[in-house]
Design a protein around this motif. Structure first.
Motif, PDB file in Angstrom:
ATOM      1  N   ASP A  58       0.805  -1.221   0.000  1.00 40.00           N
ATOM      2  CA  ASP A  58       0.000   0.000   0.000  1.00 40.00           C
ATOM      3  C   ASP A  58       0.838   1.272   0.000  1.00 40.00           C
ATOM      4  N   ASP A  59       2.111   1.138   0.343  1.00 38.77           N
ATOM      5  CA  ASP A  59       2.977   2.314   0.445  1.00 38.77           C
ATOM      6  C   ASP A  59       3.876   2.484  -0.775  1.00 38.77           C
ATOM      7  N   ALA A  60       3.696   1.632  -1.774  1.00 38.96           N
ATOM      8  CA  ALA A  60       4.576   1.682  -2.945  1.00 38.96           C
ATOM      9  C   ALA A  60       4.327   2.939  -3.770  1.00 38.96           C
ATOM     10  N   ASP A  61       5.415   3.527  -4.268  1.00 44.17           N
ATOM     11  CA  ASP A  61       5.254   4.638  -5.198  1.00 44.17           C
ATOM     12  C   ASP A  61       4.633   4.161  -6.508  1.00 44.17           C
ATOM     13  N   ASP A  62       4.953   2.918  -6.881  1.00 41.81           N
ATOM     14  CA  ASP A  62       4.441   2.351  -8.120  1.00 41.81           C
ATOM     15  C   ASP A  62       3.753   1.020  -7.825  1.00 41.81           C
ATOM     16  N   PRO A  63       2.429   1.014  -7.652  1.00 46.79           N
ATOM     17  CA  PRO A  63       1.735  -0.247  -7.359  1.00 46.79           C
ATOM     18  C   PRO A  63       1.745  -1.220  -8.526  1.00 46.79           C
ATOM     19  N   GLY A  64       2.162  -0.763  -9.715  1.00 47.92           N
ATOM     20  CA  GLY A  64       2.227  -1.640 -10.874  1.00 47.92           C
ATOM     21  C   GLY A  64       3.544  -2.371 -11.008  1.00 47.92           C
ATOM     22  N   GLN A  65       4.429  -2.267  -9.996  1.00 46.66           N
ATOM     23  CA  GLN A  65       5.694  -2.989 -10.010  1.00 46.66           C
ATOM     24  C   GLN A  65       5.539  -4.280  -9.220  1.00 46.66           C
ATOM     25  N   TYR A  66       5.938  -5.397  -9.797  1.00 44.03           N
ATOM     26  CA  TYR A  66       5.775  -6.686  -9.131  1.00 44.03           C
ATOM     27  C   TYR A  66       6.778  -6.814  -7.986  1.00 44.03           C
ATOM     28  N   VAL A  67       6.286  -7.156  -6.770  1.00 35.04           N
ATOM     29  CA  VAL A  67       7.166  -7.208  -5.596  1.00 35.04           C
ATOM     30  C   VAL A  67       7.013  -8.499  -4.789  1.00 35.04           C
ATOM     31  N   ALA A  68       6.166  -9.423  -5.232  1.00 30.44           N
ATOM     32  CA  ALA A  68       5.760 -10.533  -4.371  1.00 30.44           C
ATOM     33  C   ALA A  68       6.678 -11.746  -4.414  1.00 30.44           C
ATOM     34  N   SER A  69       7.693 -11.757  -5.281  1.00 28.97           N
ATOM     35  CA  SER A  69       8.534 -12.955  -5.425  1.00 28.97           C
ATOM     36  C   SER A  69      10.008 -12.585  -5.414  1.00 28.97           C
ATOM     37  N   PRO A  70      10.574 -12.291  -4.255  1.00 26.21           N
ATOM     38  CA  PRO A  70      11.982 -11.892  -4.186  1.00 26.21           C
ATOM     39  C   PRO A  70      12.951 -12.984  -4.618  1.00 26.21           C
ATOM     40  N   TYR A  71      12.478 -14.223  -4.723  1.00 22.27           N
ATOM     41  CA  TYR A  71      13.344 -15.315  -5.164  1.00 22.27           C
ATOM     42  C   TYR A  71      13.469 -15.364  -6.687  1.00 22.27           C
ATOM     43  N   VAL A  72      12.784 -14.461  -7.383  1.00 23.88           N
ATOM     44  CA  VAL A  72      12.931 -14.324  -8.836  1.00 23.88           C
ATOM     45  C   VAL A  72      13.845 -13.140  -9.100  1.00 23.88           C
ATOM     46  N   ALA A  73      14.984 -13.413  -9.738  1.00 25.46           N
ATOM     47  CA  ALA A  73      16.012 -12.384  -9.907  1.00 25.46           C
ATOM     48  C   ALA A  73      15.561 -11.256 -10.819  1.00 25.46           C
ATOM     49  N   ASN A  74      14.659 -11.533 -11.751  1.00 23.92           N
ATOM     50  CA  ASN A  74      14.239 -10.516 -12.714  1.00 23.92           C
ATOM     51  C   ASN A  74      12.771 -10.134 -12.558  1.00 23.92           C
ATOM     52  N   GLN A  75      12.267 -10.125 -11.311  1.00 22.02           N
ATOM     53  CA  GLN A  75      10.858  -9.787 -11.124  1.00 22.02           C
ATOM     54  C   GLN A  75      10.550  -8.342 -11.523  1.00 22.02           C
ATOM     55  N   ASP A  76      11.591  -7.502 -11.609  1.00 22.04           N
ATOM     56  CA  ASP A  76      11.362  -6.124 -12.035  1.00 22.04           C
ATOM     57  C   ASP A  76      10.977  -6.034 -13.518  1.00 22.04           C
ATOM     58  N   GLU A  77      11.124  -7.137 -14.266  1.00 26.16           N
ATOM     59  CA  GLU A  77      10.733  -7.146 -15.680  1.00 26.16           C
ATOM     60  C   GLU A  77       9.240  -7.426 -15.866  1.00 26.16           C
ATOM     61  N   PHE A  78       8.549  -7.723 -14.773  1.00 26.85           N
ATOM     62  CA  PHE A  78       7.123  -8.012 -14.826  1.00 26.85           C
ATOM     63  C   PHE A  78       6.372  -6.879 -14.134  1.00 26.85           C
ATOM     64  N   GLY A  79       5.973  -5.911 -14.891  1.00 24.59           N
ATOM     65  CA  GLY A  79       5.259  -4.788 -14.313  1.00 24.59           C
ATOM     66  C   GLY A  79       4.466  -4.049 -15.364  1.00 24.59           C
ATOM     67  N   LEU A  80       3.590  -3.195 -14.879  1.00 19.13           N
ATOM     68  CA  LEU A  80       2.738  -2.422 -15.770  1.00 19.13           C
ATOM     69  C   LEU A  80       3.553  -1.340 -16.467  1.00 19.13           C
ATOM     70  N   GLU A  81       3.354  -1.190 -17.773  1.00 25.53           N
ATOM     71  CA  GLU A  81       4.049  -0.167 -18.553  1.00 25.53           C
ATOM     72  C   GLU A  81       3.081   0.410 -19.573  1.00 25.53           C
ATOM     73  N   ASP A  82       2.834   1.709 -19.462  1.00 28.88           N
ATOM     74  CA  ASP A  82       1.893   2.389 -20.356  1.00 28.88           C
ATOM     75  C   ASP A  82       0.517   1.723 -20.347  1.00 28.88           C
ATOM     76  N   GLY A  83       0.124   1.255 -19.178  1.00 31.68           N
ATOM     77  CA  GLY A  83      -1.203   0.678 -19.024  1.00 31.68           C
ATOM     78  C   GLY A  83      -1.338  -0.772 -19.414  1.00 31.68           C
ATOM     79  N   THR A  84      -0.283  -1.366 -19.958  1.00 34.34           N
ATOM     80  CA  THR A  84      -0.347  -2.775 -20.359  1.00 34.34           C
ATOM     81  C   THR A  84       0.765  -3.558 -19.674  1.00 34.34           C
TER      82      THR A  84
END
Length: 376
Positions: free
Chosen positions: A326-352
């Motif tokens: 709830d405190d994230a600056d970007d709620p569209g950034q995936y944060v739930a799986s820290p054991y995935v090294a590239n979880q930052d590649e799974f996020g909302l971009e331009d609405g998609t």
């Protein structure tokens, strides 16, 4: 190529304060993943995943044992013959109820096929059919006031729809959805999920209010096994009726489609039978001109598989996205799986949202974090 070993790794929940309606009460649960690694004699390892909601991790350990038991039928087989492997494993899963193990193994086999071909999974499923947006859900039950404030926060980062939970009674839920809808930015869409809390008459009454508000859909208003009730509700109201997250594999979709029971089909890849079953649901749904919106609440290996199936389906324009912080600056950034090294590649971009163009599922594990969360 042959399967040499299958490894199932139950892990502790990496997120806190997940609340679900179980029976008549809201309960705090975990999201405990079980990551599956299918090893081959060529050095290619496929990743798959299922999940459990037991915060103690015992259910995850039990699911991992199910994977190990089912996987003995894979030893020495060619993992690239996914349809044949699925059919063989299904014969065992349908007798034992091992659909979560089947789902995780199937995802891992598709990951192997993609890695062997050097292509992302969605290309093997026919290629991208169009853009897929994400709708926001919250893994913790929120007050009406909090939800009324969340619309602007979500819209600022690209979301244009969200789903809220209901089931507290018709009068209470009417007030809840009216309050939230009135506070949403213009054009922002709203859907609701009762998690099968209502009987038919109550669901019908609440549906009338949903019609007035032009809501996106009413999810699991009544028991998911009541196909006739869903069909009658679907006939009598204009708000789309959504469900299927509790069904497995793709065969029940035929009965729902024949009965015109649902407008929105939401298979859960972690339990329905993996990529194979979900993709078949998507094909059936498309042939009846209905909507395919995967239920994708949970950790990232399974989410990646869900996203590939979504992107490849002409019947899909939307997928679930759980907002855990709830405190994230970007709620569209995936944060739930820290054991995935590239979880930052799974996020909302331009609405998609779209999967990375890496081979297979496109997921890279951080094995050090996996070991930290592993349940021995």
């Amino acid at each position: 190529m042959r399967v040499t070993d299958v490894e199932a790794i139950p892990m502790e929940s990496a997120v806190d304060s997940v609340q679900m309606k179980l029976g008549e009460t809201d309960q705090t649960v975990g999201v405990s993943p079980v990551v599956v690694k299918v090893h081959t004699d060529t050095g290619i390892t496929g990743l798959g995943e299922t999940l459990t909601y037991d915060p103690t991790g015992r259910d995850a350990a039990f699911a991992a044992e199910g994977v190990t038991s089912l996987a003995r039928h894979l030893e020495g087989e060619d993992p690239r013959d996914v349809s044949q492997r699925w059919s063989e494993l299904y014969q065992h899963a349908k007798r034992s109820g091992a659909f979560k193990p089947l789902s995780a193994i199937d995802e891992a086999l598709w990951d192997i096929v993609g890695k062997d071909a050097g292509k992302p999974l969605y290309e093997l499923l026919g290629g991208a059919a169009g853009d897929v947006a994400a709708y926001a859900t919250f893994p913790h039950r929120k007050s009406t006031e909090e939800l009324a404030e969340d619309g602007a926060w979500l819209a600022d980062t690209g979301f244009d729809s969200m789903k809220i939970t209901v089931g507290g009674g018709v009068a209470e839920d009417r007030e809840r959805i009216r309050t939230v809808a009135a506070a949403l930015p213009e054009g922002f869409r709203l859907s609701m999920d009762a998690n099968t809390s209502y009987g038919f008459s109550e669901a019908l009454r609440l549906s009338r209010t949903a019609e007035e508000l032009e809501m996106e859909w009413f999810e699991e208003p009544i028991a998911h096994t009541d196909i006739e009730g869903q069909a009658e509700l679907n006939r009598r109201v204009d708000v789309p009726i959504a469900a299927y997250q509790s069904h497995y594999p793709h065969y029940p979709a035929v009965d729902h489609l024949r009965a015109n029971a649902l407008d929105v089909y939401q298979p859960s890849l972690y339990v329905c039978g993996g990529v194979t079953a979900a993709d078949r649901v998507a094909t059936l749904v498309e042939s009846f001109d209905e909507r395919f919106v995967p239920h994708a609440f949970g950790p990232l290996v399974n989410y990646a598989a869900s996203l590939h199936v979504a992107v490849a389906s002409p019947a899909c324009d939307l997928i679930e996205f759980a907002v855990y912080d709830d405190d994230a600056d970007d709620p569209g950034q995936y944060v739930a799986s820290p054991y995935v090294a590239n979880q930052d590649e799974f996020g909302l971009e331009d609405g998609t949202i779209s999967p990375p163009d890496r081979p297979g599922l496109g997921v890279e594990l951080d094995d050090d974090v996996v070991d930290e969360l592993r349940i021995e």
